[in-house]
Design an enzyme around this catalytic site. Structure first.
Site, mmCIF file in Angstrom:
data_model
loop_
_atom_site.group_PDB
_atom_site.id
_atom_site.type_symbol
_atom_site.label_atom_id
_atom_site.label_comp_id
_atom_site.label_asym_id
_atom_site.label_seq_id
_atom_site.Cartn_x
_atom_site.Cartn_y
_atom_site.Cartn_z
ATOM 1 N N HIS A 106 26.815 35.169 37.021
ATOM 2 C CA HIS A 106 26.260 33.850 37.304
ATOM 3 C C HIS A 106 26.575 32.828 36.207
ATOM 4 O O HIS A 106 26.607 33.156 35.026
ATOM 5 C CB HIS A 106 24.744 33.946 37.483
ATOM 6 C CG HIS A 106 24.012 34.397 36.248
ATOM 7 N ND1 HIS A 106 23.525 33.525 35.305
ATOM 8 C CD2 HIS A 106 23.697 35.637 35.812
ATOM 9 C CE1 HIS A 106 22.923 34.201 34.348
ATOM 10 N NE2 HIS A 106 23.020 35.496 34.626
ATOM 11 N N ASP A 107 26.849 31.613 36.628
ATOM 12 C CA ASP A 107 27.074 30.471 35.726
ATOM 13 C C ASP A 107 28.341 30.597 34.887
ATOM 14 O O ASP A 107 28.528 29.834 33.940
ATOM 15 C CB ASP A 107 25.866 30.248 34.799
ATOM 16 C CG ASP A 107 24.583 30.003 35.571
ATOM 17 O OD1 ASP A 107 24.451 28.930 36.176
ATOM 18 O OD2 ASP A 107 23.705 30.898 35.579
ATOM 19 N N GLY A 124 26.629 36.814 32.560
ATOM 20 C CA GLY A 124 26.337 35.426 32.879
ATOM 21 C C GLY A 124 26.772 34.461 31.792
ATOM 22 O O GLY A 124 26.835 34.819 30.611
#
Length: 243
Positions: A106-107, A124
């Site tokens: 994520h991100d 992440g």
């Protein structure tokens, strides 16, 4: 769906997914949204693209995944959307090869012309610069930055930032040299490669502090623009750099 999009049998394309012209989704792929996928991508079987992140802070917010053009996403790849505590978006650029069973957390941000070899994994908030190559089973800690044109050896465990142009290897990863062969293939001149080699020695071979190394690099950059990514790598390293 745009013109020329192909979706194979048993694949699931969820709501809020946009597939660009010429993109091919093979069989048994799951794509969830909000996700935007550009033109002429190919996603192979058993990949999961745009799924919710398992980050415990994520509470189901409609975060996004954006993928550019001309990417190849091989078998079993997992790519998660962003979180509102991060960028709210995971982003992948253009012309990347993401090989089997790689993971993009994520991100994270992956630039252009990168290669993630089998089972490479980004936690992440990882940022991967253009033309970086992560060899098989490379593991990258959250919030790390992998500089442009860098190279990681097989099984590297990366807990700090990797400056532009640098080859690293090991667990924990250590700097070995510059990615000379990669630079040759990308048409860097002999003079530019020599300047980058000098920059490497300034950072890693002369026992200088980061501030002292930045002064030396700034002087070198007056002659060679290719030194600027090295300077940026040192200035922006929030976790320190791989040594």
């Amino acid at each position: 769906m745009a013109e020329g999009v192909s979706v194979g049998p048993w694949s699931i394309i969820g709501p809020d997914v946009t597939l660009g012209e010429g993109t091919v989704v093979e069989s048994h792929v799951v794509v969830k949204g909000p996700t935007t996928i550009g033109k002429n991508n190919r996603i192979f079987q058993f990949s999961s693209v745009g799924e919710d992140t398992p980050d415990l802070k994520y509470k189901g917010e409609p975060t996004t995944l954006v993928i550019g053009d001309n990417n190849v996403i091989r078998e079993g790849v997992t790519i998660h959307r962003g979180t509102v505590t991060g960028r709210s978006e995971t982003r992948i650029g253009d012309n990347n090869l993401i090989m089997a069973y790689a993971h993009i957390g994520h991100d994270s941000v992956v630039g252009n012309n990168c290669i993630l070899v089998n089972n490479a994994a980004l936690a992440g908030h990882v940022n991967v610069g253009n033309w970086a190559i992560l060899s098989g089973f490379t593991l990258v800690h959250q919030f790390c930055y992998i500089g442009a044109h860098s190279f990681t050896g097989m099984g590297s465990v990366i807990g700090k930032d990797v400056p532009a142009y640098i080859m690293v290897n090991g667990s924990p990863a250590a700097a070995k040299s510059i990615n000379k062969e990669g630079l040759r293939r990308r048409n860097f001149s002999k003079e530019e490669i020599a300047a980058i080699s000098t920059g490497y020695k300034v950072i890693y071979r002369r026992g200088l502090t980061t501030d002292e190394a930045l002064v030396e690099l700034a002087s070198l950059a007056q002659q060679y623009d290719c030194i600027q990514p090295l300077i940026h790598s040192l200035q922006s390293a929030s976790r320190g750099i791989v040594r």
